[in-house]
Design an enzyme around this catalytic site. Structure first.
Site, short mmCIF file in Angstrom:
data_model
loop_
_atom_site.label_atom_id
_atom_site.label_comp_id
_atom_site.label_asym_id
_atom_site.label_seq_id
_atom_site.Cartn_x
_atom_site.Cartn_y
_atom_site.Cartn_z
N ALA A 133 0.86 -1.18 0.00
CA ALA A 133 0.00 0.00 0.00
C ALA A 133 0.89 1.22 0.00
CB ALA A 133 -0.92 0.01 1.22
N SER A 136 0.04 9.14 0.57
CA SER A 136 0.70 10.42 0.30
C SER A 136 1.97 10.62 1.10
CB SER A 136 -0.27 11.56 0.61
OG SER A 136 -0.73 11.50 1.96
N GLN A 139 4.57 4.43 2.73
CA GLN A 139 4.08 3.18 2.15
C GLN A 139 4.33 2.05 3.14
OE1 GLN A 139 6.33 3.06 -1.52
NE2 GLN A 139 7.80 1.60 -0.70
N VAL A 140 3.64 0.92 2.91
CA VAL A 140 3.68 -0.20 3.84
C VAL A 140 4.19 -1.45 3.14
CG1 VAL A 140 2.30 -1.69 5.34
CG2 VAL A 140 1.79 0.76 5.20
N ASP A 290 -8.26 10.29 10.98
CA ASP A 290 -8.14 10.05 9.54
C ASP A 290 -8.84 8.74 9.19
OD1 ASP A 290 -7.32 10.88 7.05
OD2 ASP A 290 -5.31 10.02 7.20
#
Length: 511
Positions: A133, A136, A139-140, A290
């Site tokens: 994933a 902005s 990332q993972v 979020d």
């Protein structure tokens, strides 16, 4: 030199929307009036060649936002949760901004992890995947711990993301100041303060040590919440630019087809999303700021798994009570009480008419009841609410910005699961429970108990404090004036004594 650079940045923003074809799409989505459409096209077209080209394989708006940078992507993420505002088609296009952006290379991620943690990646992980994933800011990667075989999620900041955000925020400050200068009527909305709040939230998101701490606190607060889970933090593998959590297995909250295939009741899930958010905000005063679909998964048993804790909200006990009373008043359709709460909290200037304000609130609230989302234009509702706040001189409450924004996002997530959901019906049991526990005789006794604890902590110091004040007054003021001060001081001490006695009485009653 920042002024000219920021002006150039804003011009290029409009040019990018024009060049990518996003300008007419956005104007259509928000149903902009003809005058705005004409002005936007006249101003934008001559500068279109200055805009970023972006990825031509992406839809226009997504293409423009990704080309402009991380701050604009954040804005797009919010809009992706509001199909009732921007339409189903545009909302679906924008969802790729949540976790499907172009990643940076695996080698860059490995280098960043080794530099930040001062370890050899091969010695820590038995496996380390390509990005699963990308959003902005970070990332993972999915990895397996060499020592235990446990599957974990490793989050790594994008290279240079801090500089990119700094550049965008500077441009936002510039635009806010220009707006205040050219449109004095907008000053009550505190655009500069709003940007300052946004800056504080975002810059905190760029230090993953703070995110790990937030995840740990959030997990402790919600440990007893049925149907909700937070992955555990792996502190020994977390630093400023890297954070490691337990792996969350489940379907994305934004994938309705996968949820249906897993037999998940989306109607019940939509209500639980709303209720969990309100419970965290009102009960704990600490909530996920979020909560879009890209940060939520659903396990096979229906448990909601939250992750990405870079943006967390905190509100104090008094503000929580004000917020709950406003919600409760709307739920009961008691607009007079809602208006009174606004005046009591100082949200509306005292020289305005409370009954007139209550009638204006009725015009905002009544269309909601008895309708589902398919019959409500949220864009028109928000536009009218803006007119009401402008008419009554309400100023923007920066401490509520994140709460209000997250409420909008969570409502969007819930309605993507069940377009016909009634947010007020879902919120009612949580708000009523909070009102029962926090506003009433039980709450008064609890407040007195807390006051007693504070006075008890400072009790041993009170004689010294009083003596110091007496000495200071006798040295710095003439005798007659000091006498008046001493009388006032005596009343303060007497008040403390009375308060302490009342608090002790309350403790006895509670016990």
């Amino acid at each position: 030199m920042r002024g000219p650079l920021n002006l150039w940045r804003l011009i290029r923003t409009g040019a990018t929307f024009e060049r990518s074809g996003a300008m007419p799409v956005v104007l259509d989505a928000v149903d902009a009036p003809r005058s705005i459409r004409v002005a936007a096209r006249i101003i934008g077209r001559p500068f279109a060649f200055l805009g970023y080209e972006g990825d031509p394989n992406m839809p226009p708006v997504t293409r423009a936002l990704t080309a402009l940078g991380p701050a604009y992507i954040k804005f797009g993420q919010i809009l992706s949760t509001r199909p009732d505002v921007v339409g189903e088609e545009l909302a679906a296009q924008l969802r790729v901004l949540q976790d499907k952006l172009p990643p940076f290379s695996k080698d860059e991620a490995r280098d960043a992890i080794e530099a930040d943690l001062d370890v050899s990646l091969d010695g820590i992980f038995a496996s380390f995947s390509d990005p699963v994933a990308a959003a902005s800011i970070a990332q993972v990667h999915k990895a397996t711990l060499a020592e235990t075989g446990e599957t974990v999620a490793v989050k790594v900041l994008r290279p240079g993301v801090e500089r990119a955000f700094r550049r965008d925020i500077d441009a936002f400050y510039f635009s806010a100041r220009v707006i205040e200068l050219l449109l004095p009527s907008t000053r009550r909305l505190k655009p500069v303060d709003v940007i300052a709040h946004f800056e504080g939230v975002v810059m905190g998101e760029l230090d993953l040590r703070l995110e790990a701490a937030s995840a740990s606190e959030f997990a402790a607060n919600t440990e007893q919440d049925d149907g909700f889970r937070v992955p555990d933090v792996k502190w020994f593998l977390s630093g400023r630019r890297v954070m490691t959590l337990g792996w969350a297995e489940g379907a994305s909250m934004g994938d309705n087809a996968a949820l249906d295939a897993a037999g998940i009741d989306r109607i019940a899930l939509s209500e639980r999303v709303i209720q969990l958010f309100l419970s965290h905000a009102l009960r704990d005063g600490f909530f996920h700021g979020d909560m879009h679909q890209g940060n939520l998964k659903v396990a096979a048993d229906g448990t909601i798994i939250a992750y990405d804790f870079g943006i967390m909200g905190h509100i104090d006990a008094y503000t929580r009570r004000v917020y709950a009373e406003i919600l409760y008043g709307f739920i009961r359709r008691d607009y007079k009480r809602v208006a009174e709460v606004h005046f009591e909290a100082g949200y509306v200037p005292a020289d305005r008419d409370v009954d007139e304000f209550a009638r204006a609130l009725r015009a905002v609230g009544e269309p909601i009841f008895g309708m589902d989302a398919t019959r409500i234009s949220m864009a028109r509702l928000l536009a009218y609410l803006f007119e009401v706040t402008e008419r009554f001189g309400m100023e923007t409450r920066t401490e509520l910005i994140l709460l209000q924004r997250t409420m909008v996002v969570v409502e969007g997530v819930a309605r993507s699961l069940n377009p016909k959901m009634n947010i007020w019906h879902a919120a009612q049991p949580v708000v009523e429970e909070y009102i029962k526990n926090s506003i009433g005789p039980r709450a008064v006794l609890s407040d007195l108990q807390e006051t007693a604890k504070v006075l008890a902590r400072f009790g041993p110091r009170l004689p010294d404090l009083v003596e110091s004040l007496l000495i200071q007054q006798s040295r710095s003021q003439p005798a007659p004036h000091s006498s008046g001060k001493l009388v006032k001081l005596g009343w303060v001490v007497a008040g403390c004594a009375v308060g302490l006695a009342a608090s002790l009485l309350a403790i006895v009653l509670i016990a």
